[in-house]
Design an enzyme around this catalytic site. Sequence first.
Site, PDB file in Angstrom:
ATOM      1  N   GLY A  18       5.174  -6.458 -11.170  1.00 50.07           N
ATOM      2  CA  GLY A  18       3.987  -7.185 -10.973  1.00 50.07           C
ATOM      3  C   GLY A  18       2.911  -6.525 -10.482  1.00 50.07           C
ATOM      4  N   GLY A  20       1.347  -2.559  -8.452  1.00 49.14           N
ATOM      5  CA  GLY A  20       1.388  -1.247  -8.458  1.00 49.14           C
ATOM      6  C   GLY A  20       1.906  -0.309  -9.554  1.00 49.14           C
ATOM      7  NE  ARG A  68      15.612  -8.705   0.025  1.00 49.61           N
ATOM      8  CZ  ARG A  68      14.876  -9.059   1.043  1.00 49.61           C
ATOM      9  NH1 ARG A  68      14.776  -8.232   2.254  1.00 49.61           N
ATOM     10  NH2 ARG A  68      13.887  -9.666   0.712  1.00 49.61           N
ATOM     11  CE1 TYR A 148      11.956   8.610   1.048  1.00 45.65           C
ATOM     12  CE2 TYR A 148       9.709   9.388   1.261  1.00 45.65           C
ATOM     13  CZ  TYR A 148      10.498   8.087   1.180  1.00 45.65           C
ATOM     14  OH  TYR A 148      10.049   7.106   1.028  1.00 45.65           O
ATOM     15  CE  LYS A 163      12.492   4.481  -3.486  1.00 48.66           C
ATOM     16  NZ  LYS A 163      11.990   4.008  -4.528  1.00 48.66           N
ATOM     17  N   PRO A 189       8.179  10.504  -7.951  1.00 45.64           N
ATOM     18  CG  PRO A 189       7.327   8.297  -7.940  1.00 45.64           C
ATOM     19  CD  PRO A 189       8.587   9.032  -7.819  1.00 45.64           C
ATOM     20  N   GLY A 190       5.127  11.901  -6.595  1.00 43.90           N
ATOM     21  CA  GLY A 190       4.617  12.195  -5.291  1.00 43.90           C
ATOM     22  C   GLY A 190       3.656  11.094  -4.794  1.00 43.90           C
TER      23      GLY A 190
END
Length: 281
Positions: A18, A20, A68, A148, A163, A189-190
Amino acid sequence: MFSKDLLKGKTVLITGGGTGLGRSMSFGFASLGAKIAIVSRKEENLKETVEDLRKEGHVAEYAVCDVRDPAQIASAVDALWSKLGPVNVLVNNAAGNFISRTEDLSTRAFDTIIGIVLHGSVYFSLELGKRWISSGSGGVILSIVTTYSWTGSAYVVPSAVSKAGVLALTRSLAVEWGNRGIRTVAIAPGMFPTEGAWKRLVPDNAFEDIMKSRTPLGRFGRHEELSDLAAFLISDGASYINGEVVTIDGGEWLAGAGQFNNLREMPPEMWEYMKQKRNEK
Ligand code: HXC
Ligand code: NAP
């Protein structure tokens, strides 16, 4: 760039769809013919995105769900499946993150991020993977990680460990579930400007300029650049890509790994100030 019906016949479930990058992928995939299912905690985000998709003539549904909680995941998938038919593609995109010195974090702060990013991606992959294996249909899991994931980064340690786990999940399942017709892939992604990430990770304009200058191409990513890459990876055009993580960062991590490592130079008073600002909210 693609034929208009690249994703026709596919139903794509996007966690955190929803807002970004999740919202941008929803529009990108829908414009290529996919039916869209989105889940997250806040109904207002989901409702607005689904209404906007429908206004453009796309087929979209939502279900409120905290990633979660495995019970909420099962009922969200049931509800979306009955409205849209079988889900063929899962995009593990929901995330939580914040900048903090690790010694300032409580165990609950760690649990919160590990719960959303690592457990959420594992639980959702299990829920859909089991369904795809028992029906023999196969499917695709695309997880949005970060650069990262393999380099680590200071000051975002709960996110970095989570991640890294999602990347390990991607590579492990690629081997284990490949022979059931399930592909698992990831995108790293950067920096792509979104309200959610900027609010939590980019404290001010000066920091934004530093982040931009870290990137050899000298700019942030555009949402459609990520959405096009994601569309390709979930499409049948990428049917021999399995277990791969594709970086889309303008060359940033090669020029200096660990997006937030340079905060080492921040004086202790600044950390105290940031903590105080957060407590005032
Ligand atoms: C230290 C913090 C903190 C902060 C929260 N906590 N924010 N600790 N610094 N800035 C601690 C709290 O004190 C609490 O621990 C625990 O974390 C849980 O906090 P809650 O507010 O109760 O959690 P919750 O309501 O579940 O919200 C989760 C959230 C929130 C992650 C804290 O920010 C959120 O909803 N985020 C979702 C969206 C998001 O983060 N988007 C950005 C993704 S960007 P105690 O012990 O005090 O109870 C991204 C980009 C990566 O991932 C790469 C970029 C380049
Ligand atoms: P965002 O808009 O804040 O997206 C995070 C989404 O996750 C929100 O839609 C949020 O919706 C959802 N979410 C959070 N906690 C949840 C929970 N417990 N259950 C269900 N949904 C939850 O940030 P973004 O920048 O678009 O990030 C999208 C993805 O890209 C993330 O995986 C992020 O790590 C990755 N990424 C982003 C960048 C960047 O530069 N933007 C860089 C690298 C990686 P609700 O609040 O409604 O729950």
